[in-house]
Design an enzyme around this catalytic site. Structure first.
Site, PDB file in Angstrom:
ATOM      1  N   LYS A  73      -8.312  -5.642  -0.611  1.00 24.47           N
ATOM      2  CA  LYS A  73      -8.211  -7.170  -0.813  1.00 24.47           C
ATOM      3  C   LYS A  73      -8.509  -7.868   0.535  1.00 24.47           C
ATOM      4  CE  LYS A  73      -4.088  -8.452  -1.830  1.00 24.47           C
ATOM      5  NZ  LYS A  73      -3.769  -7.040  -1.589  1.00 24.47           N
ATOM      6  N   THR A  75      -9.984  -7.239   3.261  1.00 26.62           N
ATOM      7  CA  THR A  75     -11.217  -6.828   3.565  1.00 26.62           C
ATOM      8  C   THR A  75     -12.240  -8.137   3.199  1.00 26.62           C
ATOM      9  OG1 THR A  75     -10.772  -4.508   3.978  1.00 26.62           O
ATOM     10  CG2 THR A  75     -13.115  -5.283   3.720  1.00 26.62           C
ATOM     11  N   LYS A 107       0.402   3.294   4.460  1.00 26.25           N
ATOM     12  CA  LYS A 107      -0.581   2.333   4.545  1.00 26.25           C
ATOM     13  C   LYS A 107      -1.744   2.351   5.554  1.00 26.25           C
ATOM     14  CE  LYS A 107      -1.073  -2.606   3.647  1.00 26.25           C
ATOM     15  NZ  LYS A 107      -0.348  -3.971   3.376  1.00 26.25           N
TER      16      LYS A 107
END
Length: 558
Positions: A73, A75, A107
């Site tokens: 998202k 990116t 993450k």
């Protein structure tokens, strides 16, 4: 074919001086507070000076429910911003800052990926300009002042069993979820139960991201409820006389951070509430300022559209008077296959049937977003393993939903790979097709607002709330808080509260475990299922492989 890692690409970036980036959008050097050569804060006086300008078009980037396959998202947000600039549009990106906890947990970095990144990547993922530290400090100051007030005689008659202000730290630390404070004797105060949340779940974070200016910030901080008396009347932060000092600690943190993409386009990176436990959007002051400086502003909302986009549209837009011109919904062929039952290890093999089987998750997000009155474009974030047949299956499905899907190759080619997506998004935004409206009215009762989200967005049969929770919501309505929107704290991995239930489930219920009043931020939090406001580290945290190499460079942030 081998590809460079995100951090290798970021390290090789040709960065412009931050003053030159500011000049692109009309910010003079005198209005920038530099943090080194490649990042700066924008002065409040400059922000005040542009308020009479016309707003540009606001474009929201959101995604399907996240899977281990990856959706990209951020990116896509960065790639779309670069793509818009490549086709001659004046555009900038607005995203959130990264929390240290997830960076050292599962993450990794949060600045985009491939050739669609914001730099300086390492700084953004670590201490950056110190905003999160300031928020943690302001929150901790209030915590200390509450206990200090009780220690020195408790003039406000706080019921120590009903102190609702928890502590925070910007790290995943499950051992701190539930604690006992003030042990060790009379000089240490009165023992009581307490606990920690992660900084991004702090109401101070939410307030920083929703406040319009420093005056609004201090008012909201003062409005926070920190405890209750024995007669159940609330004690506010302003009663503790903490709001002024907290505002001082947050003075610089309120200013948006200006950085740049790999293609030297401007970006604001400011604020960072999580979307699964908070409202999941970057700051209002960054977004509204960007809209005064550019013709197109691309921003994102955290996690899937059922969380981040729902809160962006129902909370942030409602509070800030914003209305998006278009929504870009990010999906990948790989994630469709995973929703269709394919194991992560098998995602490289073509499986058109699995793609089709996984598309209902995408379809539900399209339907939900359209229900807000906004046009939706699906961005297929391209992976090199995607086949033409798989991509076509997604395009055909989306066309059947009354929208269109466009392949974007920004990860591999930067803005050039997002030109087709940028062109179509700009056309839709310029056509003024949006007729935006939140899905519930301010005057709707709080319990009904929760039910509305659970039924209309999650497609649940109902939200399960026991009588204690319903009574609490009614009490808040009686106290004048019934007009507030609701912020759902729920797993990001599913429309349901079961993180393993992929696709587009129906026939489920949403158990509401507790409700919390964020009177300063201006919303009621409904904590659903097993969601935690203090995450834990995984069995093998990313921190194990983050280190300095022999050249003194950071390794391990992906």
């Amino acid at each position: 074919m081998s590809y460079k890692s995100d951090i290798e690409i970021a390290r090789g970036a040709s960065k412009a001086l931050i003053q030159d980036i500011g000049a692109k959008i009309g910010i003079e050097s005198k209005d920038l507070l530099p943090y080194g050569h490649d990042k700066a804060k924008v002065s409040q006086s400059f922000i005040n000076s542009v308020q009479d300008r016309k707003n540009g078009k606001l474009i929201l980037v959101t995604a399907i429910n996240p899977t281990p396959a990856g959706e990209g998202k951020t990116t896509t947000t960065v790639g779309l911003g670069d793509g818009l600039n490549r086709i001659g549009k004046k555009a900038m990106v607005c995203i959130r800052e990264a929390s240290l906890g997830p960076n050292f947990g599962m993450k990794g970095g949060a600045a985009g990926g491939g050739y669609a990144q914001i730099v300086p990547m390492e700084d953004m993922n670590l201490h950056f300009t110190g905003d999160f530290h300031a928020i943690t400090s302001a929150h901790s100051l209030l915590s200390a002042m509450i206990d200090n007030h009780i220690y020195w005689g408790n003039e406000l008659d706080i019921d120590t069993r009903r102190v609702v202000w928890r502590r925070v730290v910007d790290m995943n630390d499950r051992a701190l979820r539930q604690i006992t404070t003030s042990l060790g004797g009379v000089s240490n105060g009165f023992p009581r139960e307490a606990g920690f949340d992660i900084t991004v779940a702090s109401e101070v974070m939410a307030i920083l991201c929703l406040a319009k200016d420093l005056t609004d910030l201090q008012k909201r901080l003062g409005d926070m409820i920190v405890a209750y008396r024995r007669d159940r009347s609330p004690v506010f932060a302003r009663d503790i006389k903490a709001d002024g000092a907290m505002t001082v600690l947050l003075k610089d943190a309120m200013q948006p951070n200006l950085v740049q993409t790999l293609e030297n386009n401007p970006a604001f990176v400011h604020g960072g509430p999580f979307a699964n436990i908070a409202h999941g959007c970057n700051s209002v002051i960054a977004t509204t300022t960007a809209l005064k400086l550019c013709d197109y502003v691309v921003t994102e909302a955290g996690f899937g559209a059922d969380l981040g986009a729902e809160k962006f549209l129902n909370i942030k837009c409602r509070k800030a008077g914003l209305a998006p011109s278009a929504v870009v919904l990010v999906a990948t062929v790989r994630a469709m296959k995973m929703n269709g039952g394919v194991a992560k290890a098998d995602l490289g093999a073509e499986n058109v049937d699995a793609v089709k089987a996984g598309c209902p998750n995408l379809g539900r997000h399209i339907e939900n977003l359209k229900s807000f009155g906004v046009p939706v474009v699906v961005a297929i974030n391209h992976f090199v393993t995607d086949t033409e047949a798989e991509v076509q299956a997604v395009k055909d499905f989306v066309a059947g939903q009354g929208s269109e899907a466009i392949v974007s190759q920004h990860w591999e080619f930067g803005g050039k790979g997002a030109e087709a997506l940028a062109t179509r998004v700009a056309e839709i935004a310029d056509a003024d097709m949006a007729n935006f409206a939140p899905i519930y009215a301010d005057e709707m009762p709080l319990a009904e607002k929760i039910q509305t989200i659970c039924k209309r967005i999650y497609r649940a049969d109902q939200a399960l709330m026991d009588q204690k929770i319903r009574n609490q919501l009614k009490d808040w309505e009686a106290q004048g808080y019934g007009h507030l929107p609701v912020c759902m704290a729920k797993t990001q991995y599913s429309f349901s509260t079961d993180p393993n239930l992929r696709g587009a489930p129906v026939g489920h219920s949403v158990p509401v475990r507790e409700v919390r009043l964020s009177a300063g931020a201006g919303f009621v939090v409904a904590v659903c299922g097993e969601i935690m406001t203090m995450p834990g580290l995984p069995r093998k945290p990313a921190a194990e492989t983050i280190m300095l190499n022999d050249a003194g460079e950071i390794e391990g942030l992906f």
